[in-house]
Design a protein around this motif. Sequence first.
Motif, short mmCIF file in Angstrom:
data_model
loop_
_atom_site.label_atom_id
_atom_site.label_comp_id
_atom_site.label_asym_id
_atom_site.label_seq_id
_atom_site.Cartn_x
_atom_site.Cartn_y
_atom_site.Cartn_z
N PHE A 137 0.82 -1.21 0.00
CA PHE A 137 0.00 0.00 0.00
C PHE A 137 0.85 1.26 0.00
CE2 PHE A 137 -2.83 -3.24 1.78
CZ PHE A 137 -3.88 -3.11 0.91
N ASP A 138 2.17 1.10 -0.05
CA ASP A 138 3.10 2.22 -0.09
C ASP A 138 2.88 3.17 1.09
OD1 ASP A 138 5.30 3.52 -1.17
OD2 ASP A 138 4.05 4.87 -2.38
N TYR A 139 2.69 2.57 2.27
CA TYR A 139 2.52 3.36 3.49
C TYR A 139 3.88 3.72 4.06
CZ TYR A 139 -2.44 2.03 3.74
OH TYR A 139 -3.76 1.85 3.50
N TYR A 140 3.92 4.83 4.75
CA TYR A 140 5.14 5.25 5.43
C TYR A 140 5.37 4.38 6.66
CZ TYR A 140 8.11 8.07 8.45
OH TYR A 140 9.10 8.50 9.28
N TYR A 141 4.28 4.05 7.36
CA TYR A 141 4.39 3.33 8.62
C TYR A 141 3.21 2.37 8.77
CZ TYR A 141 3.89 2.45 13.63
OH TYR A 141 3.74 1.85 14.85
N VAL A 142 3.48 1.18 9.29
CA VAL A 142 2.44 0.22 9.62
C VAL A 142 2.79 -0.39 10.97
CG1 VAL A 142 1.33 -1.98 8.99
CG2 VAL A 142 1.97 -0.36 7.20
N GLY A 143 1.78 -0.51 11.82
CA GLY A 143 1.98 -1.15 13.12
C GLY A 143 0.84 -2.09 13.42
N ILE A 144 1.14 -3.16 14.15
CA ILE A 144 0.11 -4.09 14.60
C ILE A 144 0.12 -4.09 16.13
CG2 ILE A 144 -0.62 -6.51 14.77
CD1 ILE A 144 0.37 -6.95 11.96
N PHE A 145 -1.06 -3.88 16.67
CA PHE A 145 -1.24 -3.91 18.12
C PHE A 145 -2.03 -5.16 18.47
CE2 PHE A 145 -0.51 0.48 17.18
CZ PHE A 145 0.05 1.05 18.32
N LEU A 146 -1.66 -5.80 19.58
CA LEU A 146 -2.41 -6.94 20.12
C LEU A 146 -2.81 -6.61 21.55
CD1 LEU A 146 -0.26 -9.98 18.86
CD2 LEU A 146 -2.31 -9.00 17.82
N ALA A 147 -3.97 -7.10 21.95
CA ALA A 147 -4.44 -6.86 23.32
C ALA A 147 -3.54 -7.60 24.31
CB ALA A 147 -5.88 -7.32 23.47
N ASP A 148 -3.30 -6.98 25.47
CA ASP A 148 -2.52 -7.65 26.52
C ASP A 148 -3.37 -8.75 27.15
OD1 ASP A 148 -4.24 -6.40 28.29
OD2 ASP A 148 -2.72 -5.10 29.18
N GLU A 149 -2.75 -9.51 28.06
CA GLU A 149 -3.44 -10.67 28.64
C GLU A 149 -4.70 -10.31 29.44
OE1 GLU A 149 -0.04 -9.14 30.87
OE2 GLU A 149 -0.06 -10.22 29.00
N ASN A 150 -4.81 -9.05 29.90
CA ASN A 150 -6.00 -8.61 30.65
C ASN A 150 -6.99 -7.85 29.77
OD1 ASN A 150 -4.87 -9.66 33.02
ND2 ASN A 150 -3.72 -7.76 33.37
N ASN A 151 -6.69 -7.74 28.49
CA ASN A 151 -7.52 -6.97 27.56
C ASN A 151 -7.70 -5.52 28.00
OD1 ASN A 151 -7.93 -8.84 25.53
ND2 ASN A 151 -9.67 -9.77 26.57
N GLU A 152 -6.66 -4.96 28.62
CA GLU A 152 -6.72 -3.57 29.10
C GLU A 152 -5.93 -2.62 28.21
OE1 GLU A 152 -5.33 -3.83 33.11
OE2 GLU A 152 -7.20 -4.74 33.82
N ARG A 153 -4.94 -3.13 27.52
CA ARG A 153 -4.10 -2.28 26.68
C ARG A 153 -3.84 -2.97 25.34
NH1 ARG A 153 -2.67 2.02 29.16
NH2 ARG A 153 -1.03 2.65 27.76
N ALA A 154 -3.71 -2.13 24.32
CA ALA A 154 -3.28 -2.62 23.01
C ALA A 154 -1.77 -2.37 22.94
CB ALA A 154 -4.00 -1.89 21.89
N VAL A 155 -1.01 -3.43 22.80
CA VAL A 155 0.44 -3.34 22.84
C VAL A 155 0.98 -3.48 21.42
CG1 VAL A 155 2.55 -4.37 23.80
CG2 VAL A 155 0.43 -4.38 25.14
N LEU A 156 1.86 -2.56 21.04
CA LEU A 156 2.48 -2.62 19.71
C LEU A 156 3.37 -3.85 19.66
CD1 LEU A 156 2.87 -1.17 16.98
CD2 LEU A 156 4.87 -0.05 17.98
#
Length: 175
Positions: A137-156
Amino acid sequence: MLGYTQEEFLANPLLWLDIVVPEDREAVKQESIRTSKTGETFTMEYRLFSKDMKLVWVRDEARLIRNAKGDPEYWLGVWADITQAKQAEVEQDRIVESLTRRTVQLQTASEVSRAATSILELGTLLSTVVELIRSHFDYYYVGIFLADENNERAVLRAATGEMGQVLLKSQHSLP
């Protein structure tokens, strides 16, 4: 076609230029000057405003008529309304762009699927996926976040580029 009378054009010999859309005016003037000098037929597509201010695309084909001394007398030509054809071109371009974008999306999905079935280690898979998305997609930046074990934070968990690496090292996360 434009709502002007012959008398209006005769009363103002430059009316034809006054009703040319400003963005097209300089190119039309330059082509008029060029064909006046060379004796070639003036042939050009450009936009005009009708008397009721509607935009009209025309194909203009004209020849400068000269008197016996060779001095310019008048332009003799025809404007053909090509507005519908131009609108169809714009719509066709929009459709082609949309189909191209969709094709890239499908190719990317296919490559991500292929990677998902062949790469067993999650970190390697995520790194591969962000790079595939960035390049396709010719993006400058791509990141994937996954939920932490408590589903409280999205971690890169995977990111591209120098800034992505900085964010990964700092364990960037979002609530």
